[in-house]
Motif scaffolding. Structure first.
Motif, short mmCIF file in Angstrom:
data_model
loop_
_atom_site.label_atom_id
_atom_site.label_comp_id
_atom_site.label_asym_id
_atom_site.label_seq_id
_atom_site.Cartn_x
_atom_site.Cartn_y
_atom_site.Cartn_z
N GLN A 280 11.86 23.75 -54.92
CA GLN A 280 13.18 23.47 -54.36
C GLN A 280 13.07 23.49 -52.84
OE1 GLN A 280 16.12 26.61 -55.03
NE2 GLN A 280 14.49 28.12 -55.36
N GLY A 281 14.10 22.93 -52.18
CA GLY A 281 14.06 22.81 -50.73
C GLY A 281 14.25 24.15 -50.04
N TRP A 282 13.93 24.18 -48.75
CA TRP A 282 14.11 25.40 -47.96
C TRP A 282 15.59 25.72 -47.81
CZ3 TRP A 282 10.36 27.39 -43.84
CH2 TRP A 282 9.04 27.25 -44.29
N PHE A 283 15.87 26.98 -47.67
CA PHE A 283 17.25 27.47 -47.52
C PHE A 283 17.64 27.59 -46.06
CE2 PHE A 283 16.49 28.73 -51.83
CZ PHE A 283 17.72 28.97 -52.41
N LEU A 284 18.94 27.52 -45.81
CA LEU A 284 19.49 28.10 -44.59
C LEU A 284 20.11 29.42 -44.99
CD1 LEU A 284 21.35 25.41 -42.46
CD2 LEU A 284 19.04 26.34 -42.17
N ASN A 285 19.79 30.47 -44.27
CA ASN A 285 20.34 31.80 -44.56
C ASN A 285 20.99 32.41 -43.32
OD1 ASN A 285 17.72 32.01 -46.74
ND2 ASN A 285 19.71 32.76 -47.42
N GLN A 286 21.98 33.24 -43.58
CA GLN A 286 22.75 33.89 -42.52
C GLN A 286 23.30 35.19 -43.11
OE1 GLN A 286 26.34 31.68 -41.55
NE2 GLN A 286 26.24 32.35 -39.41
N LEU B 241 21.13 23.00 -50.72
CA LEU B 241 21.47 21.68 -51.27
C LEU B 241 22.50 21.01 -50.37
CD1 LEU B 241 22.05 22.05 -55.13
CD2 LEU B 241 20.17 20.86 -53.98
N GLY B 242 22.39 19.69 -50.20
CA GLY B 242 23.41 18.95 -49.44
C GLY B 242 23.40 19.34 -47.97
N ARG C 109 20.99 25.71 -54.88
CA ARG C 109 22.44 25.95 -54.92
C ARG C 109 23.08 25.51 -53.60
NH1 ARG C 109 21.27 31.83 -56.10
NH2 ARG C 109 19.96 30.81 -57.59
N VAL C 110 24.32 25.02 -53.70
CA VAL C 110 25.03 24.64 -52.47
C VAL C 110 25.43 25.87 -51.67
CG1 VAL C 110 25.86 22.41 -53.33
CG2 VAL C 110 27.28 24.44 -53.65
N ILE C 111 25.69 26.95 -52.37
CA ILE C 111 26.08 28.17 -51.64
C ILE C 111 25.81 29.39 -52.50
CG2 ILE C 111 28.50 28.17 -52.42
CD1 ILE C 111 27.37 29.04 -48.84
N ASP C 112 25.39 30.43 -51.84
CA ASP C 112 25.16 31.70 -52.51
C ASP C 112 25.73 32.78 -51.59
OD1 ASP C 112 23.30 32.86 -54.77
OD2 ASP C 112 23.10 34.17 -53.04
N LEU C 113 26.58 33.61 -52.13
CA LEU C 113 27.16 34.70 -51.34
C LEU C 113 26.83 36.01 -52.03
CD1 LEU C 113 30.74 33.22 -50.67
CD2 LEU C 113 28.82 33.28 -49.12
#
Ligand code: GSY
Length: 173
Positions: free
Chosen positions: A57-63, A18-19, A98-102
């Motif tokens: 939902q939109g695609w994620f960026l993951n790291q 998100l964002g 979600r804006v962030i997931d840890l």
């Protein structure tokens, strides 16, 4: 006192869809690095990944990040949840945007199964968005079951996992 435990290697999975996704990952990384009991050792490249679970939902960026810490797993969980809240994460839809997931993926060689925390992360061996970035920074890492990251990734691909994942940006500190 928090942070007075034994020094352990831990791996965290980060995700945002998100964002300004990249800014959320950077902000989380800065907050982790600013903790006196956490040293960031390595960070993977950023990967753009198809959502798993809830599809609308939109695609994620993951790291994935490798750290050393003297926080206990519970203290680390408390700290990462604090970062998620501070960055504005709202828990509206299970497996939703979600804006962030840890996620704490691994903590030393520990196996933990409590109501609040399961380590290794219970779904990490089913997910390319975890195993691909982890394989980039720690292919030979031995997991609590005795297999390496690369072996887990090969096994996932052999099971026919077809999650879409592409390199978004190489890590460049
Ligand atoms: O488990 C972390 C949140 N999440 C993700 C994610 O980070 N990446 C992808 N590709 N799909 C996901 N579904 C959920 S929930």
């Amino acid at each position: 006192m928090p942070g007075e435990g034994k020094r352990e290697k831990a791996f965290l999975g980060l995700g945002s869809n998100l964002g300004d996704r990249q800014s959320y990952l950077s902000a989380a990384c800065r907050e982790l690095a600013a903790h006196p009991s956490i040293q960031i050792i390595q960070a993977s490249s950023l990967y753009e990944t198809e959502p798993v679970g809830y599809q609308e939902q939109g695609w994620f960026l993951n790291q994935v990040m490798e750290m050393e810490t003297t926080l206990t797993p519970e203290e680390l969980l408390f700290f990462t949840q604090g970062i998620e809240n501070e960055l504005g994460r709202k828990r509206l839809i299970r497996w939703g945007p979600r804006v962030i997931d840890l996620d704490i993926l691994l903590y030393g060689n520990s196996v933990i199964n409590t109501p609040d925390l399961i380590i290794p992360h219970p779904r990490m061996y089913e997910r390319q968005f975890v195993l691909v970035p982890l394989g980039e920074i720690a292919p030979d890492l031995l997991h609590p079951d005795g297999s390496s990251t690369q072996e887990h990734l090969d096994a996932l691909r052999q099971r026919g996992n077809s999650e879409k994942i592409r390199l978004f940006r190489e890590y460049n500190p």
